[in-house]
Design a protein around this motif. Structure first.
Motif, PDB file in Angstrom:
ATOM      1  N   CYS A 422       0.824  -1.055   0.268  1.00  0.00           N
ATOM      2  CA  CYS A 422       0.284  -0.347  -0.135  1.00  0.00           C
ATOM      3  C   CYS A 422       0.843   1.345  -0.223  1.00  0.00           C
ATOM      4  N   GLY A 423       0.143   2.087  -0.430  1.00  0.00           N
ATOM      5  CA  GLY A 423       0.821   2.964  -0.303  1.00  0.00           C
ATOM      6  C   GLY A 423      -0.318   4.768   0.183  1.00  0.00           C
ATOM      7  N   THR A 424       0.616   5.711   0.861  1.00  0.00           N
ATOM      8  CA  THR A 424      -0.062   7.319   0.323  1.00  0.00           C
ATOM      9  C   THR A 424       0.572   8.334   0.298  1.00  0.00           C
ATOM     10  N   TYR A 425      -0.083   9.339   0.652  1.00  0.00           N
ATOM     11  CA  TYR A 425       0.798  10.453   0.379  1.00  0.00           C
ATOM     12  C   TYR A 425       0.434  11.723   2.132  1.00  0.00           C
ATOM     13  N   VAL A 426      -0.315  11.205   2.438  1.00  0.00           N
ATOM     14  CA  VAL A 426       0.169  11.592   3.842  1.00  0.00           C
ATOM     15  C   VAL A 426       0.892  11.220   5.057  1.00  0.00           C
ATOM     16  N   HIS A 427       1.982  11.980   5.334  1.00  0.00           N
ATOM     17  CA  HIS A 427       3.106  12.606   6.260  1.00  0.00           C
ATOM     18  C   HIS A 427       2.431  12.610   7.266  1.00  0.00           C
ATOM     19  N   GLY A 428       2.783  11.970   8.938  1.00  0.00           N
ATOM     20  CA  GLY A 428       2.619  12.058   9.849  1.00  0.00           C
ATOM     21  C   GLY A 428       1.466  11.040  10.761  1.00  0.00           C
ATOM     22  N   LEU A 429       1.349  10.029   9.992  1.00  0.00           N
ATOM     23  CA  LEU A 429      -0.115   8.789   9.972  1.00  0.00           C
ATOM     24  C   LEU A 429       0.237   8.507  10.698  1.00  0.00           C
ATOM     25  N   PHE A 430       1.468   7.998  11.785  1.00  0.00           N
ATOM     26  CA  PHE A 430       1.672   7.044  12.767  1.00  0.00           C
ATOM     27  C   PHE A 430       1.897   7.778  14.012  1.00  0.00           C
ATOM     28  N   SER A 431       1.717   9.259  14.108  1.00  0.00           N
ATOM     29  CA  SER A 431       1.678   9.672  15.512  1.00  0.00           C
ATOM     30  C   SER A 431      -0.061   9.798  15.947  1.00  0.00           C
TER      31      SER A 431
END
Length: 481
Positions: A422-431
């Protein structure tokens, strides 16, 4: 203004600690860095600033603003650096060409400084690199050139951990222009380990040779590892393990143009997880349960690096064995079938076949997406907050299986038919604790007690206490003007 004897002496951390310490005293304080060079950036409104300034704003209990870092240089392969002014991309230049940009950028720097300073009692300004880069002094906007422009007192930070701190500080005093040196109101020795009384004579000698007073001997602060780093120099090198340690191994290749690698910090802090950073010349470990392809400032160049290192073979073998892969931003683009950069926005114009693990294609364009986002994961319904910061548009059949859904109704990311890639452009997701738990559950991870954002706040408070114990805050306020 906090300047340093060199790069990575701890300027950013000192500013963050002082920002929280003074904010705790009820002082309205704001961070400011005239010029930064980093591929770790954060969204501030509709623009972007260096990640360190976003952290410093948080320490000061402010929302990040583009005026806090009016010039951001983002290195990219083969073309020098992308130039971001007051949050927006304005061009790109080689190191030599950039010297001609500085006189045009200085008015914007002073404009941002004046605007920001109107709303606070105290500005904490961070320099860049070394105060003594006299070869670049003529057009300087980052250190003494800026300090002279606004008549700003300077505190010089030296790093004893790397050795030679006496020579660092005395050497700066020796080669600085006398008018520049006259702005220095004192010095701080940072990253001290051991018995501080053993350096009493060292402090005395520095004061004697420079004429500057000591404002404190700041011990090494190990919890700083929990805070987002500004520079890829802080990443482990070789086949290095970082984080809490545990049975779940996550492998992260380090490409030449890695960006926004603070996305991985929450995973490093997670109990039961070990994050293995893999440098060039080292294969990806077959023991990893998950491979994360991090963000990139030059996706085509980093794709070529993946192939040159044989990491493309390692990643495909990992998938055949049933392993999982996650691509973040540039890593997401690399996982697709093709990347095209017809305008040369990240380097020379060109195109290349991607790894082909996601059925999507990316075309780079001049428009940059910069926005804060909120939503939930499609599969688990786990909520998140984060931000997008990327060039290029990605489309293809696997986008019909989005990874995320924004609360405004839009979908984002792509998932392979077997759901292992999978892939995503969203940063900070795992905060976001729920998102992190959703990522780790298929890998065998049990729910943990880690509350990442709470941990960051606690670390900033501990850093403030650390600075208050070892630095003369009252003297620093007296020095300010």
């Amino acid at each position: 203004m906090i300047q340093g004897t060199g790069s990575d002496v701890g300027k950013s951390l000192v500013v963050a600690g002082l920002a929280r310490a003074f904010a705790n005293r009820g002082v309205r304080v704001a961070p400011f860095k005239p010029q930064n060079m980093s591929n770790n950036a954060a969204v501030a409104g509709f623009g972007e600033i260096g990640r360190a300034q976003a952290l410093q704003a948080r320490a000061a209990r402010l929302s990040p603003h583009v005026d806090m870092n009016p010039v951001l240089l983002k290195p990219q392969s083969g073309t020098g650096a992308q130039i971001v002014a007051q949050g927006q991309v304005v061009g790109q230049a080689s190191a030599r060409e950039y010297q001609l940009w500085k006189p045009r950028l200085m008015p914007l720097v002073l404009e941002s400084f004046a605007r920001l300073s109107q709303s606070v009692d105290l500005m904490l300004i961070e320099g860049a690199g070394s105060a003594a880069e006299i070869n670049l002094r003529a057009a300087d906007i980052a250190n003494m050139g800026f300090a002279r422009s606004v008549d700003c007192p300077v505190v010089l930070v030296g790093d004893i951990d790397r050795g030679g701190v006496i020579a660092q500080l005395v050497g700066c005093r020796t080669i600085l222009d006398p008018e520049d040196a006259s702005l220095i109101a004192g010095f701080i020795v940072n990253k001290f380990r051991g018995d501080p009384t053993l350096f009493d004579e060292g402090l005395r000698l520095i004061e004697e040779r420079t004429g500057w007073p000591s404002l404190g001997l700041l011990p090494f602060f190990p919890p700083a590892a929990r805070l987002p780093a500004e520079d890829s120099l802080s990443l482990p090198r070789g086949d290095a393990v970082d984080g809490a340690g545990g049975e779940i191994e996550i492998a992260v290749p380090i490409p030449p143009n890695i960006a926004n690698f603070d996305d991985l910090d929450p995973l490093k802090a997670e109990p039961g997880v070990r994050v293995t950073f893999v440098s060039r010349g080292t294969p990806l470990p077959a023991t990893a349960k998950l491979i994360v392809l991090p963000g990139s400032k030059a996706s085509l160049a980093d794709l070529a690096a993946y192939r040159a290192e044989g990491w493309d073979i390692d990643i495909c073998a990992h998938v055949r064995r049933g392993g999982r892969v996650l691509g973040l931003c540039g890593g997401y683009q690399i996982l697709g079938r093709r990347i095209a950069d017809p305008l040369g926005v990240e380097g020379s114009p060109g195109a290349a076949e991607g790894l082909g693990l996601l059925d999507v294609e990316t075309v780079m364009g001049e428009e940059k997406t910069l926005q804060a986002v909120r939503g939930e994961s499609v599969a688990e319904g786990a909520p998140f907050e984060g931000y997008e910061m990327h060039m290029g548009a990605t489309e293809g059949p696997d986008r019909d299986r989005p990874l995320l859904r924004f609360f405004d109704g839009r979908s984002e990311g792509a998932v392979s038919p077997d759901r292992r890639v999978c892939g995503t452009y969203v940063h900070g997701l795992f905060s976001n604790d729920a998102q992190r738990a959703a990522l780790l559950a298929p890998l065998g991870g049990a729910p943990s007690q880690l509350r990442y954002e709470t941990m960051v706040e606690q670390t900033l408070d501990a850093l403030a206490d650390h600075c208050a114990r070892h630095l003369d805050l009252d003297r620093l306020l007296e020095i300010a003007r």
